[in-house]
Design a protein around this motif. Structure first.
Motif, PDB file in Angstrom:
ATOM      1  N   UNK A  45      19.420  -4.360  16.856  1.00  0.00           N
ATOM      2  CA  UNK A  45      19.937  -3.032  16.198  1.00  0.00           C
ATOM      3  C   UNK A  45      18.893  -1.905  16.239  1.00  0.00           C
ATOM      4  N   UNK A  46      17.573  -2.492  16.197  1.00  0.00           N
ATOM      5  CA  UNK A  46      16.532  -1.435  16.044  1.00  0.00           C
ATOM      6  C   UNK A  46      16.090  -0.840  17.621  1.00  0.00           C
ATOM      7  N   UNK A  47      16.651  -1.265  18.476  1.00  0.00           N
ATOM      8  CA  UNK A  47      16.369  -0.708  19.920  1.00  0.00           C
ATOM      9  C   UNK A  47      16.871   0.685  19.888  1.00  0.00           C
ATOM     10  N   UNK A  48      16.268   1.350  21.071  1.00  0.00           N
ATOM     11  CA  UNK A  48      16.874   2.739  21.132  1.00  0.00           C
ATOM     12  C   UNK A  48      18.629   2.762  21.592  1.00  0.00           C
ATOM     13  N   UNK A  49      19.051   3.695  21.110  1.00  0.00           N
ATOM     14  CA  UNK A  49      20.629   3.825  21.111  1.00  0.00           C
ATOM     15  C   UNK A  49      21.045   3.486  22.439  1.00  0.00           C
ATOM     16  N   UNK A  50      20.686   4.064  23.575  1.00  0.00           N
ATOM     17  CA  UNK A  50      21.114   4.159  24.792  1.00  0.00           C
ATOM     18  C   UNK A  50      20.856   2.887  25.636  1.00  0.00           C
ATOM     19  N   UNK A  51      19.998   1.893  24.825  1.00  0.00           N
ATOM     20  CA  UNK A  51      19.831   0.727  25.809  1.00  0.00           C
ATOM     21  C   UNK A  51      21.030  -0.004  26.183  1.00  0.00           C
ATOM     22  N   UNK A  52      20.778  -0.332  27.571  1.00  0.00           N
ATOM     23  CA  UNK A  52      21.595  -1.653  28.074  1.00  0.00           C
ATOM     24  C   UNK A  52      20.946  -2.591  28.783  1.00  0.00           C
ATOM     25  N   UNK A  53      21.686  -3.760  28.731  1.00  0.00           N
ATOM     26  CA  UNK A  53      21.012  -4.694  29.621  1.00  0.00           C
ATOM     27  C   UNK A  53      20.704  -4.449  31.087  1.00  0.00           C
ATOM     28  N   UNK A  54      19.730  -5.074  31.447  1.00  0.00           N
ATOM     29  CA  UNK A  54      19.633  -4.942  33.089  1.00  0.00           C
ATOM     30  C   UNK A  54      20.088  -6.016  33.954  1.00  0.00           C
ATOM     31  N   UNK A  55      20.831  -6.873  33.129  1.00  0.00           N
ATOM     32  CA  UNK A  55      21.499  -8.060  33.618  1.00  0.00           C
ATOM     33  C   UNK A  55      23.022  -7.838  33.584  1.00  0.00           C
ATOM     34  N   UNK A  56      24.048  -8.141  34.419  1.00  0.00           N
ATOM     35  CA  UNK A  56      25.162  -8.098  33.986  1.00  0.00           C
ATOM     36  C   UNK A  56      25.739  -9.278  33.000  1.00  0.00           C
ATOM     37  N   UNK A 159      11.470   4.781  18.838  1.00  0.00           N
ATOM     38  CA  UNK A 159      12.233   5.830  19.426  1.00  0.00           C
ATOM     39  C   UNK A 159      13.899   5.527  19.260  1.00  0.00           C
ATOM     40  N   UNK A 160      14.736   6.395  19.157  1.00  0.00           N
ATOM     41  CA  UNK A 160      16.113   6.155  18.809  1.00  0.00           C
ATOM     42  C   UNK A 160      17.032   6.935  19.909  1.00  0.00           C
ATOM     43  N   UNK A 161      16.715   8.363  19.887  1.00  0.00           N
ATOM     44  CA  UNK A 161      17.665   9.158  20.674  1.00  0.00           C
ATOM     45  C   UNK A 161      16.796  10.260  21.245  1.00  0.00           C
ATOM     46  N   UNK A 162      17.194  11.075  22.194  1.00  0.00           N
ATOM     47  CA  UNK A 162      16.484  12.321  22.596  1.00  0.00           C
ATOM     48  C   UNK A 162      16.820  13.603  21.968  1.00  0.00           C
ATOM     49  N   UNK A 163      17.760  13.761  21.414  1.00  0.00           N
ATOM     50  CA  UNK A 163      18.037  15.051  20.518  1.00  0.00           C
ATOM     51  C   UNK A 163      16.719  15.567  19.599  1.00  0.00           C
ATOM     52  N   UNK A 164      16.023  14.968  18.966  1.00  0.00           N
ATOM     53  CA  UNK A 164      15.021  15.210  18.232  1.00  0.00           C
ATOM     54  C   UNK A 164      13.905  16.114  19.109  1.00  0.00           C
ATOM     55  N   UNK A 165      13.687  15.458  20.246  1.00  0.00           N
ATOM     56  CA  UNK A 165      12.744  16.267  21.057  1.00  0.00           C
ATOM     57  C   UNK A 165      13.265  17.355  21.960  1.00  0.00           C
ATOM     58  N   UNK A 166      14.253  17.901  21.635  1.00  0.00           N
ATOM     59  CA  UNK A 166      14.987  19.088  22.476  1.00  0.00           C
ATOM     60  C   UNK A 166      13.963  20.207  22.482  1.00  0.00           C
ATOM     61  N   UNK A 167      13.675  20.594  23.587  1.00  0.00           N
ATOM     62  CA  UNK A 167      12.580  21.700  23.711  1.00  0.00           C
ATOM     63  C   UNK A 167      11.276  21.433  23.668  1.00  0.00           C
ATOM     64  N   UNK A 168      10.751  20.075  23.429  1.00  0.00           N
ATOM     65  CA  UNK A 168       9.449  19.707  23.331  1.00  0.00           C
ATOM     66  C   UNK A 168       8.919  19.530  24.705  1.00  0.00           C
TER      67      UNK A 168
END
Length: 369
Positions: A45-56, A159-168
Motif C-alpha cells: 500500500x505504500x508504493x507509488x500510486x501508479x506502480x504496476x507489476x512488470x510481470x503479467x 514518492x506517491x504521485x507527480x502532481x506535487x512536482x508540477x512546474x518544478x
C-alpha cells in the motif's frame, strides 16, 4: 529445548511471510505471523500510486491462489496486489498478528528463540523465518553537500504521485525500473533529469509477441542462480515496451552522468557545471530490514549470513524475500513460493534432527518450476 507445541515465528506478513505461513502449515508446523502494519499485505500500500507489476498476472501469484480476473496477461496495479494479498491471507489458517513489530530475537539456552515485540510480548519459538523485506530500509546515498541543500530530498519509497512536482525542476537518481518509471510519469508535469552512473540498459518487455516472463518460465531462466546471472547480465536493465527508450531519444527525458555534489540550490555535474533543482528523488534501492536479528550476531554490515536462505550461523533461522536469495525471481510474487518451500523444508529438517545437509551450497536447480 524446543517442544512440538512451540510455533515457527514468521517476521513479516507481506508476500514472503504469507508464502512462508502456507509452506509451514504444509510441513506440519505451526506458524505465527507477526506483521508490523495494520494488515497482512506488507509494504504494497505504500508504493507509488501508479506502480504496476512488470510481470503479467499469470506469472505473479503465490502458491495455491491465482490472480483473479479475465485477462491473465494484464499487468496488475499496486491496489490489485493489495487486494490479492488480502484474499490470500484470509485463505491461510494461521495465526496472524497485525500491528506487532518484532524488536529483537534472542537465542534460548538449549535451542529455539525468544522473540520480543514492541507490545512487550515475548514469544518462545522453535524457529524463526525472517521475512520482513526491505521497504522499511531504503538506501539513501549521502553525496557531498547534501546537508546544505535547501530543496527536497526523498527516496522513491516516499514518492506517491507527480502532481506535487508540477512546474518544478526534478532530478531522479537511478537507472532501474522504478527510477525510469517515476521519471517518465513526472515528465509531463515537471522538468525532469535522470542522473545515472552509466547509460541506461533496456530489456524488451515483449519478445516474439510474448511477455518476457513467458520466456523466463519456459526456459527455466527464472531459476538460474545469481552466479550464473552475473555472467549473463552485466548491468541492471529496465523492462521497456519502447516508450522509455523513445522518451530519452526524443528529449522528453534527459539523462546525465551522476552529479558529484549538492549545492545550496542544486547540484554540481561531473563536468563542473552547477544547475539549480527543486527536488531530488533517489531510486537507489533498499537493504534488508533485519535489525531485530542483531542480538544473534548473524549480520555482517546488515546482511545475513546464509546459503539459499538458510542461516549458516543459527539452526532454526531462515530468511525469505532476499534479492537473488536463490534465483532471479526470489524476491518476487512469482518466485518467493519456491524459496518458501525450500527454507521451510530446512526448518522441518531441523526439528527432526536432519538439518546438516541444508547448510551445503546449492549445486543445481531444476530447469523448470
Amino acid at each position: 529445548m524446543t517442544t512440538p507445541k512451540e510455533p515457527v515465528v514468521i517476521v513479516g506478513g507481506g508476500q514472503s511471510g504469507l508464502a512462508a505461513a502456507r509452506a509451514t502449515l504444509s510441513a506440519g508446523l505451526r506458524p505465527v505471523v507477526l506483521e508490523a502494519g495494520a494488515e497482512p499485505v506488507g509494504s504494497w500500500p505504500d508504493y507509488y500510486d501508479s506502480l504496476t507489476l512488470f510481470s503479467p498476472a499469470r506469472y505473479s501469484s503465490l502458491p495455491g491462489m491465482a490472480f483473479e480476473g479475465a485477462d491473465p496477461d494484464r499487468y496488475p496495479a499496486r491496489d490489485d496486489v493489495v487486494a490479492y494479498l488480502r484474499r490470500y491471507s484470509a485463505s491461510i489458517d494461521a495465526e496472524i498478528r497485525t500491528g506487532t513489530r518484532v524488536t529483537a530475537v534472542h537465542p534460548r539456552p538449549g535451542g529455539g528463540y525468544l522473540v520480543h515485540t514492541d507490545s512487550g510480548d515475548n514469544i518462545t519459538a522453535a524457529g524463526v523465518v525472517a521475512a520482513s523485506g526491505s521497504f522499511g530500509n531504503p538506501h539513501l546515498p549521502v553525496p557531498p553537500g547534501r546537508d546544505t541543500y535547501a530543496g527536497e530530498v526523498r527516496h522513491v519509497a516516499h514518492y506517491r504521485r507527480p502532481e506535487p512536482y508540477a512546474g518544478k525542476r526534478v532530478l531522479v537518481v537511478g537507472a532501474g525500473n522504478s527510477a525510469v518509471q517515476v521519471a517518465y510519469e513526472l515528465a509531463p508535469h515537471a522538468r525532469v533529469i535522470l542522473a545515472t552512473r552509466s547509460p541506461i540498459q533496456f530489456m524488451p518487455q515483449r519478445i516474439r509477441g510474448r511477455d518476457l516472463h513467458h520466456w523466463l518460465h519456459v526456459t527455466g531462466a527464472d531459476l538460474l542462480p545469481r552466479a550464473v546471472l552475473n555472467r549473463l547480465i552485466r548491468h541492471a536493465a529496465v523492462l521497456d515496451t519502447g516508450v522509455y527508450r523513445d522518451a530519452i531519444a526524443s528529449g522528453l527525458l534527459v539523462r546525465r552522468e551522476m552529479f558529484t555534489a549538492f549545492t545550496v540550490r542544486g547540484v554540481i555535474w561531473a563536468d563542473g557545471t552547477d544547475e539549480p533543482v527543486d527536488a531530488v528523488i533517489f531510486a537507489t534501492g533498499y537493504r534488508p530490514h533485519l535489525d531485530y536479528l542483531t542480538p544473534l550476531g548473524t549480520l555482517v554490515d546488515g546482511m545475513p549470513r546464509h546459503v539459499g536462505g538458510v542461516s549458516t550461523t543459527h539452526q532454526g533461522l531462515v530468511h525469505l524475500g532476499l534479492e537473488f536469495q536463490r534465483s532471479f525471481s526470489s524476491n518476487t510474487l512469482r518466485g518467493v513460493g519456491r524459496d518458501a518451500a525450500h527454507v521451510v523444508a530446512a526448518l522441518a529438517a531441523h526439528r527432526s534432527g536432519r538439518s546438516r545437509r541444508w547448510l551445503q551450497p546449492m549445486k543445481r536447480l531444476p530447469v523448470r518450476p
